[in-house]
Design an enzyme around this catalytic site. Structure first.
Site, PDB file in Angstrom:
ATOM      1  N   CYS A  13       0.829  -1.216   0.000  1.00 17.31           N
ATOM      2  CA  CYS A  13       0.000   0.000   0.000  1.00 17.31           C
ATOM      3  C   CYS A  13       0.860   1.261   0.000  1.00 17.31           C
ATOM      4  O   CYS A  13       0.349   2.366  -0.209  1.00 17.31           O
ATOM      5  CB  CYS A  13      -0.935  -0.003   1.201  1.00 17.31           C
ATOM      6  SG  CYS A  13      -1.920  -1.510   1.315  1.00 17.31           S
TER       7      CYS A  13
ATOM      8  N   CYS B 151     -13.311   0.624   7.936  1.00 28.56           N
ATOM      9  CA  CYS B 151     -12.424   0.010   6.939  1.00 28.56           C
ATOM     10  C   CYS B 151     -12.414   0.823   5.653  1.00 28.56           C
ATOM     11  O   CYS B 151     -13.445   1.347   5.237  1.00 28.56           O
ATOM     12  CB  CYS B 151     -12.936  -1.380   6.565  1.00 28.56           C
ATOM     13  SG  CYS B 151     -13.152  -2.493   7.955  1.00 28.56           S
TER      14      CYS B 151
ATOM     15  N   LYS C 290     -10.378   5.889   3.713  1.00 31.78           N
ATOM     16  CA  LYS C 290     -11.680   5.472   4.249  1.00 31.78           C
ATOM     17  C   LYS C 290     -12.840   5.789   3.304  1.00 31.78           C
ATOM     18  O   LYS C 290     -13.655   4.934   2.999  1.00 31.78           O
ATOM     19  CB  LYS C 290     -11.865   6.144   5.622  1.00 31.78           C
ATOM     20  CG  LYS C 290     -13.224   6.142   6.221  1.00 31.78           C
ATOM     21  CD  LYS C 290     -13.677   4.757   6.695  1.00 31.78           C
ATOM     22  CE  LYS C 290     -14.221   3.887   5.632  1.00 31.78           C
ATOM     23  NZ  LYS C 290     -15.653   3.830   5.483  1.00 31.78           N
TER      24      LYS C 290
ATOM     25  N   HIS D 136      -9.220   3.101  -1.739  1.00 28.07           N
ATOM     26  CA  HIS D 136      -7.830   2.688  -1.574  1.00 28.07           C
ATOM     27  C   HIS D 136      -7.431   1.682  -2.654  1.00 28.07           C
ATOM     28  O   HIS D 136      -7.281   0.487  -2.380  1.00 28.07           O
ATOM     29  CB  HIS D 136      -7.642   2.116  -0.163  1.00 28.07           C
ATOM     30  CG  HIS D 136      -6.259   1.654   0.156  1.00 28.07           C
ATOM     31  ND1 HIS D 136      -5.133   2.185  -0.429  1.00 28.07           N
ATOM     32  CD2 HIS D 136      -5.817   0.695   1.024  1.00 28.07           C
ATOM     33  CE1 HIS D 136      -4.055   1.571   0.053  1.00 28.07           C
ATOM     34  NE2 HIS D 136      -4.444   0.660   0.928  1.00 28.07           N
TER      35      HIS D 136
END
Ligand code: COA
Length: 387
Positions: A86, A209, A331, A335
């Site tokens: 990430c 998440c 959020k 992502h």
């Protein structure tokens, strides 16, 4: 200290579940980056390219960087794929800045990409898992939500107001995302809805998440000396830092401190020669709400345990003392793994040039972005100013 490089153009696709393939995503972000250069740019000026991608689902896992050259119309230019899970985007940005600093190229293209939503759910879990510790965490069945759930449990046990602060991070970032036309979720949520949402890995629920996302972002990085050929308002990169830590969290001294972020932040502030009090706003890696609290502490903007109170007091809201994630963060904005670090720099580019539309912050002159790989195994920190 002096400027190290400058962002002179930036592009970004919408993030979300998109009916568009990976090549088209890269092309859209890159084309927008070229179009955004105020004084114009000839593609032939690009001397090097970096593509940040995990290759989610197995998409072109080898030689993916050639796709960047093809889709950007840069055949012949050297390109390299950069992968740090990430944190791939932040790492590619760092690599690009160092490439122009070395004198190897005066203009470098950076793109970040991930196409995640067309991968069936069992394969999706596998591809999310490949960036965690394979020997211990994955074999024990731990997902990233599971690891961050353990970290959040520890944090809340040590700092009871942390549970309310987690909810507040979700509410704030959804509120910011509602003002971002490129965000995956453009809807506000209430504290009650966050609390009532299905549990994913207690104390983390659905709204704690980041989602699974498709998307791409791109930047044009010029050397500090040549930046004004392209724009009167370059966004300078002044500080860079990176760090790594044990892959498996059980090897670390403390569950609720990410050493990689702490080392990266120290290096970035040292190289920029600025103080934390000079930073106007932050883009931090909130893959789960707990990660935003840890980031504030690891980056040195709050004492250990202090991020909860800072968040509950509204200091990190858009109108607060230190706005955090004005674009909605991972959020709410989404992502797409390789794109995230590049997307954070895109937001900094817009905000520092006063071009962020409805979510524009007032008076922002310096910013920091923070990108994390996995559960803190790698991290980058970048400090910017506008000139
Ligand atoms: N936040 C808010 N809403 C979300 C969401 C999220 N993270 N994820 C999904 N939703 C919404 C969807 O939009 C959908 O809403 P709708 O019913 O109104 O259309 C609903 O929840 C169900 O979506 P679905 O895709 O079926 O959810 P899911 O249960 O399969 O997945 C998670 C939810 C949280 C498990 C998944 O988003 C996830 O794995 N996130 C973490 C990704 C990750 O680990 N990334 C790496 C970080 S290190």
């Amino acid at each position: 200290m002096g400027h190290r490089a400058a962002i002179v153009g930036a592009g970004h696709t919408r993030f979300g579940a998109l009916d568009v393939g990976p090549r088209a995503l890269v092309r859209e972000a890159v084309d927008e980056a070229f179009r955004s250069v105020d004084l114009g740019v000839d593609r032939a000026a690009v001397g090097e390219g970096f593509l940040a991608t995990l290759g989610f689902g197995g998409w072109q896992i080898g030689n993916a960087s050639a796709v960047l050259a093809e889709e950007a119309g840069l055949a012949g230019v050297p390109t390299t794929r950069v992968e740090n899970a990430c944190a791939s985007g932040g790492t590619a940005l760092r690599t690009a800045v160092r490439a122009v600093e070395s004198g190897g190229a005066d203009l470098v293209l950076v793109a970040g990409l991930e196409k995640m939503t067309d991968v069936p759910s069992a394969r999706r879990r596998y591809w999310l898992g490949v960036s965690g510790d394979t020997e211990w965490e994955r074999s024990a069945g731990l997902t990233f939500a599971g690891v961050y759930g353990l970290i959040a449990s520890r944090y809340v046990a040590d700092h009871p107001e942390g549970r309310d602060a987690l909810e507040e991070v979700a509410v704030k970032n959804h509120e910011n995302g509602a003002l971002n036309p490129k965000a995956q979720f453009q809807k506000r949520v209430t504290r009650e809805a966050v609390r009532a949402a299905p549990r994913v890995a207690d104390p983390l629920g659905l709204y704690d998440c980041c989602p699974v996302s498709d998307g791409a972002a791109a930047l044009l990085i010029a050397s500090a000396d040549t930046a004004r050929r392209y724009t009167d308002t370059p966004v300078f990169v002044d500080g860079l830092g990176a760090g790594s830590d044990f892959l498996a969290v059980q090897e670390r001294a403390d569950l609720t401190r990410f050493g990689a972020t702490r080392w990266a932040a120290d290096e970035a502030f040292h190289s920029a020669g600025v103080d934390r009090s000079e930073i106007s706003f932050l883009e931090v890696h909130d893959c789960f709400t707990i990660a935003e609290l840890l980031a504030l502490e690891d980056l040195g903007f709050a004492a250990d345990g202090g991020a909860a109170r800072m968040t509950l007091d509204g200091e990190t809201r858009r109108d607060g003392r230190l706005p955090v994630n004005p674009d909605g963060g991972l959020k709410a904005k989404g992502h797409p793994i390789g794109a995230t670090g590049v997307s954070q720099a895109y937001e900094v580019f817009l905000q520092l040039r006063g071009a962020a539309g409805a979510r524009q912050l007032s008076g922002a002159s310096r910013a920091l972005s923070h990108n994390v790989g996995g559960a803190g195994a790698t991290a980058t920190v970048t400090i910017y100013s506008v000139g």
